[in-house]
Each structure stands twice: as C-alpha cells, then as structure tokens.
Design a protein around this motif. Structure first.
Motif, PDB file in Angstrom:
ATOM      1  N   LEU A   1       0.528  -1.443   0.057  1.00  0.00           N
ATOM      2  CA  LEU A   1      -0.116  -0.135   0.009  1.00  0.00           C
ATOM      3  C   LEU A   1       0.795   1.545   0.092  1.00  0.00           C
ATOM      4  O   LEU A   1       1.765   1.177   1.240  1.00  0.00           O
ATOM      5  N   VAL A   2       0.593   1.830  -0.799  1.00  0.00           N
ATOM      6  CA  VAL A   2       1.281   2.910  -1.050  1.00  0.00           C
ATOM      7  C   VAL A   2       0.777   4.596  -1.790  1.00  0.00           C
ATOM      8  O   VAL A   2      -0.259   4.156  -2.321  1.00  0.00           O
ATOM      9  N   ARG A   3       0.918   5.743  -0.914  1.00  0.00           N
ATOM     10  CA  ARG A   3       0.334   7.032  -0.704  1.00  0.00           C
ATOM     11  C   ARG A   3       0.831   7.936  -1.058  1.00  0.00           C
ATOM     12  O   ARG A   3       1.947   7.985  -0.497  1.00  0.00           O
ATOM     13  N   PHE A   4       0.190   8.794  -1.858  1.00  0.00           N
ATOM     14  CA  PHE A   4       1.278   9.899  -1.933  1.00  0.00           C
ATOM     15  C   PHE A   4       0.038  10.616  -2.213  1.00  0.00           C
ATOM     16  O   PHE A   4      -1.319  10.962  -2.180  1.00  0.00           O
ATOM     17  N   TYR A   5       0.484  11.883  -1.167  1.00  0.00           N
ATOM     18  CA  TYR A   5      -0.250  13.369  -0.771  1.00  0.00           C
ATOM     19  C   TYR A   5       0.981  14.161  -1.873  1.00  0.00           C
ATOM     20  O   TYR A   5       1.687  15.155  -0.905  1.00  0.00           O
ATOM     21  N   PHE A   6      -0.572  15.075  -1.820  1.00  0.00           N
ATOM     22  CA  PHE A   6       0.587  16.461  -2.768  1.00  0.00           C
ATOM     23  C   PHE A   6       0.191  17.275  -1.710  1.00  0.00           C
ATOM     24  O   PHE A   6      -0.749  17.957  -1.738  1.00  0.00           O
ATOM     25  N   VAL A   7       1.172  17.977  -0.987  1.00  0.00           N
ATOM     26  CA  VAL A   7       1.497  19.742  -0.392  1.00  0.00           C
ATOM     27  C   VAL A   7       1.916  20.126  -0.537  1.00  0.00           C
ATOM     28  O   VAL A   7       2.800  19.908  -1.493  1.00  0.00           O
ATOM     29  N   THR A   8       1.904  21.913  -0.617  1.00  0.00           N
ATOM     30  CA  THR A   8       2.264  22.760  -0.534  1.00  0.00           C
ATOM     31  C   THR A   8       2.677  23.436   0.871  1.00  0.00           C
ATOM     32  O   THR A   8       3.832  24.847   0.108  1.00  0.00           O
ATOM     33  N   ARG A   9       2.332  23.508   1.428  1.00  0.00           N
ATOM     34  CA  ARG A   9       3.075  23.791   2.903  1.00  0.00           C
ATOM     35  C   ARG A   9       3.094  22.619   3.560  1.00  0.00           C
ATOM     36  O   ARG A   9       2.321  21.625   3.315  1.00  0.00           O
ATOM     37  N   ILE A  10       4.671  22.787   4.485  1.00  0.00           N
ATOM     38  CA  ILE A  10       4.593  21.244   5.911  1.00  0.00           C
ATOM     39  C   ILE A  10       3.653  21.544   6.620  1.00  0.00           C
ATOM     40  O   ILE A  10       3.194  20.511   7.043  1.00  0.00           O
ATOM     41  N   TYR A  11       3.257  22.785   7.277  1.00  0.00           N
ATOM     42  CA  TYR A  11       1.740  22.799   7.777  1.00  0.00           C
ATOM     43  C   TYR A  11       0.685  23.651   7.401  1.00  0.00           C
ATOM     44  O   TYR A  11       0.725  24.493   7.628  1.00  0.00           O
ATOM     45  N   SER A  12      -0.142  23.089   7.531  1.00  0.00           N
ATOM     46  CA  SER A  12      -1.419  24.078   6.968  1.00  0.00           C
ATOM     47  C   SER A  12      -2.644  22.700   7.874  1.00  0.00           C
ATOM     48  O   SER A  12      -2.773  21.822   8.231  1.00  0.00           O
ATOM     49  N   ARG A  13      -3.979  23.447   7.305  1.00  0.00           N
ATOM     50  CA  ARG A  13      -4.778  22.713   7.893  1.00  0.00           C
ATOM     51  C   ARG A  13      -5.106  21.594   6.504  1.00  0.00           C
ATOM     52  O   ARG A  13      -5.821  20.110   7.164  1.00  0.00           O
ATOM     53  N   TYR A  14      -4.712  21.351   5.906  1.00  0.00           N
ATOM     54  CA  TYR A  14      -4.609  20.446   5.020  1.00  0.00           C
ATOM     55  C   TYR A  14      -3.497  19.429   5.610  1.00  0.00           C
ATOM     56  O   TYR A  14      -4.284  17.889   5.486  1.00  0.00           O
ATOM     57  N   MET A  15      -2.985  19.527   5.597  1.00  0.00           N
ATOM     58  CA  MET A  15      -1.662  18.288   6.422  1.00  0.00           C
ATOM     59  C   MET A  15      -2.712  17.787   7.601  1.00  0.00           C
ATOM     60  O   MET A  15      -2.177  17.243   8.213  1.00  0.00           O
ATOM     61  N   GLN A  16      -3.283  18.678   8.854  1.00  0.00           N
ATOM     62  CA  GLN A  16      -3.232  18.501  10.249  1.00  0.00           C
ATOM     63  C   GLN A  16      -4.727  17.426   9.457  1.00  0.00           C
ATOM     64  O   GLN A  16      -5.054  16.283  10.322  1.00  0.00           O
ATOM     65  N   SER A  17      -5.102  17.459   8.192  1.00  0.00           N
ATOM     66  CA  SER A  17      -6.334  16.715   8.444  1.00  0.00           C
ATOM     67  C   SER A  17      -5.373  15.548   7.599  1.00  0.00           C
ATOM     68  O   SER A  17      -6.251  14.442   7.823  1.00  0.00           O
ATOM     69  N   ILE A  18      -4.373  15.768   7.025  1.00  0.00           N
ATOM     70  CA  ILE A  18      -3.602  13.848   6.208  1.00  0.00           C
ATOM     71  C   ILE A  18      -3.153  13.476   7.841  1.00  0.00           C
ATOM     72  O   ILE A  18      -3.412  12.185   7.964  1.00  0.00           O
ATOM     73  N   LEU A  19      -2.675  14.473   8.735  1.00  0.00           N
ATOM     74  CA  LEU A  19      -2.191  13.578  10.073  1.00  0.00           C
ATOM     75  C   LEU A  19      -3.386  12.993  10.493  1.00  0.00           C
ATOM     76  O   LEU A  19      -3.599  12.024  11.360  1.00  0.00           O
TER      77      LEU A  19
END
Length: 387
Positions: free
Chosen positions: A88-106
């Motif tokens: 199982l390999v997953r990729f998330y494209f992110v443009t900022r190391i910590y943001s609301r989107y990164m919080q949702s990934i975490l």
C-alpha cells in the motif's frame, strides 16, 4: 552507486504501508517506487511530466487532480494510491509543510492505518509562495509538523525527511507563477538555507534525514531544463537511497553481487554505502563506448536511451530480520529458510555516522513487522477507495 532491484524492493516492502508527502518531485518519487514494486523499469518522460491523471501503473487517483480543477495554486490537491495484495503506497501533494490540509492528513494517520514509512519533503513552495520573509514561518511550521507526527505515529514507524535537491540558476515551473518570478534568481540559495533549518530540526526530533542536495550536487546533468525537476535515472537513484536507508533502519542486509552493466562487470561493496562509484564509473564507460550520453540540460529525459539493465542488480538476495510472530527464528541464532537469513537488528552493521554526518542519519533501528496483514480479512479491489 548500487541500485535496489525489483526483487529486493518487493521483499523489503512486503506488507508495508508507505506514505509520500510533498510536491511534484515527491510525486515522481512515489511513481518510481510504484514502478519498482511491479518491475525493473524506468519512468518515461510522459509519466514524469504528467500530474493528476486518473491512473498510473495500476494506481488510482483518490482525490483532486483531474477529478477537480487543474491549476498551479497553493490549494491544488492530489491524492494517489497504489494498492495490491501486499503493498500500500499513498501520495499526498502538499504545498506547505503545516496547514489545515496537512492537519487533515495527519488526522487520517491518527484515526486510520499507521504508515510504516513516511517519506516527506516540503520546501520550494513554502519559501516562495507564502511570505517574502519565510524563515520564521517555515521554522514554526516545521516544529508543528514534526511534533504532530511524533505524537501520532508509533515508535516503529520510520520517517525520512528528504532535503530539497539543487535548483538551477534559471528556473521555471508550475509553482513559479508571474507574481514570484523575481525570486527565481536567488531561490536556489534560499533552498540551501531552508535545508539547513529543516535538516537540523528533523534531526532534533529524531527523524531520519536524507540529504539529496548533497547526493546530487555533482549530478546536475540529470536535471531537466526547467532547473527544478529531474530525470528517470535520478529518481531511480533517489529510490535506491531511500530503500537502502529503510533497510538499514530495519536491520535488513541487502547483498549486491557482481553484475553486468552495459557489458562491463562491476562489483559493489554493500558493507560500505559509498565505497564505490559504480554509478559514475558505469556512466563513463557507457559514454566512451557511445552507448549513452546526454550532456546538457535537455528537455528530454536521458533515461529513454538507457540500456534496460543499467543500475539494476539482478538476482540479489534480500536478508530481512525475522518478524515478531510464532514462526520467527530465535534471535540468539541465525536460520536459513528458503535462502533468507534472519538476523537480530542489533547485529547488523550500523551506519557510520561519523564519516557521513551531513549526508544521512539514522537515529535507531526500527522493528521490522507486518502492520496490517491481519486487518485485511478479504481482498480489496485494487482501485477501491483508500482506508
């Protein structure tokens, strides 16, 4: 440099969940891992250049990409996943190391399956698209990301922070919108400074650090003409560095016997990661014979003309340590089972940090275990939703 083969990669990552976080370069890292898990083949020019496509080599687009609006803004999203019976390999494209989107990934990690390996980098967008004085903001976001990741992931999970690769003097790319074109001339120097901050902080938080800027400082011929992206040879080298580092962290020994590269016999020394310059010497020999050479920063990816077996060491034996289950061999002795030797991780050869402090750091060995084998009572559809 020695390359990890398809056979080695499949054994090393068997029953593992790998997450890749980052920009377009990290997307190509994800694609090369997916390719290597299926066969010994390089990515094509089209595969490296494409983004947001519905499917790549039997993976699926889960979110964003062509399912939404394709653009070069900071809100662009792309989530990809390759899923098979044992990977199982997953990729998330992110443009900022910590943001609301990164919080949702975490939060996905907190409430769902915990990844065994997290490969992450975020820098160029962070220091160019948000604030002119980026240092304070970038350092604070790094602190928040590393703290959250350390809190959520179990100790057995391995996090590898990749330092950003060298940028060219004249760069262009999707992230370089007209509003920030004035930053292009000095962005390569900002990357060096950002690498220092991010590498230092990652090391302080106990993360593993892979210095790709150092590794590719003399391999600029494999960078494309936009000054940002890299060709298929470079990405296979990145994959090999990452998997070799993962093997060291898990106490796995990967043997690299003599193999034929372009008609020349080359022997690699696996007991010392950088003892031989197989990569450079093989390239020189191929150039002298006229087999392959691409001397400039051309738009085409030079790997298209490369012999099929270049940098691929076939028939290599992978020697992982035993899993923690009833069938495992006792740690006090080695056991040969079907050609695989099981060995306690503390008996494996440690990385020599004194000689390569600024290149690659491994804080401690992680237990080698199968995290989700018993959590999958049935075969999931390969193109099903991620879980």
């Amino acid at each position: 440099m020695k390359s990890v083969s398809h056979h080695q990669a499949t054994q090393l990552l068997h029953n593992k969940f790998i997450v890749v976080l980052g920009d377009s370069i990290m997307r190509s890292v994800y694609k090369d891992i997916v390719m290597l898990l299926q066969r010994d083949k390089y990515l094509t020019f089209k595969q490296l250049k494409s983004k947001g496509e519905m499917s790549f080599e039997q993976d699926c687009l889960v979110e964003g990409g062509c399912l939404g609006q394709m653009h070069n803004g900071t809100e662009y999203r792309e989530v990809r996943q390759y899923q098979s019976a044992h990977y199982l390999v997953r990729f998330y494209f992110v443009t900022r190391i910590y943001s609301r989107y990164m919080q949702s990934i975490l939060e996905d990690f907190r409430s769902g399956l915990k990844p065994d390996v997290v490969i992450v980098n975020s820098c160029v967008w962070d220091i160019s698209r948000y604030y002119s004085k980026w240092i304070i903001d970038y350092k604070e976001n790094l602190h928040q990301f590393f703290e959250a990741l350390k809190e959520i992931l179990p100790e057995e999970s391995l996090t590898v922070w990749n330092l950003t690769m060298p940028l060219g003097e004249g760069i262009r790319g999707g992230f370089l919108v007209p509003e920030i074109e004035h930053k292009a001339s000095h962005l390569r120097f900002d990357v060096i400074e950002a690498n220092f901050y991010s590498g230092t902080l990652a090391d302080a938080y106990g993360m593993d650090v892979l210095d790709l800027h150092f590794q590719f400082r003399f391999s600029l011929q494999h960078r494309t003409r936009d000054g940002v992206h890299w060709n298929a040879i470079a990405h296979r080298r990145i994959t090999s560095l990452l998997l070799q580092h993962v093997a060291q962290a898990w106490g796995v020994i990967m043997l690299c016997p003599m193999t034929a590269v372009g008609g020349f016999h080359v022997r690699t020394n696996c007991s010392y990661p950088y003892a031989t310059n197989t990569f450079s010497s093989a390239m020189d020999q191929l150039r002298s014979r006229g087999s392959f050479y691409n001397g400039g920063y051309s738009e085409e990816f030079s790997s298209d003309a490369l012999p099929f077996n270049f940098m691929n060491f076939q028939e290599n034996n992978l020697q992982p340590q035993t899993n923690h289950n009833e069938a495992a061999a006792p740690y006090s002795r080695q056991q040969n089972r079907n050609g695989i030797e099981y060995k306690h991780p503390h008996h494996s050869e440690p990385y020599n940090e004194l000689q390569h402090q600024s290149v690659m750091r491994s804080r401690h060995s992680r237990n080698h275990y199968a995290p989700y084998t018993h959590q999958r009572p049935k075969q999931y559809d390969r193109h099903g939703r991620y879980y």
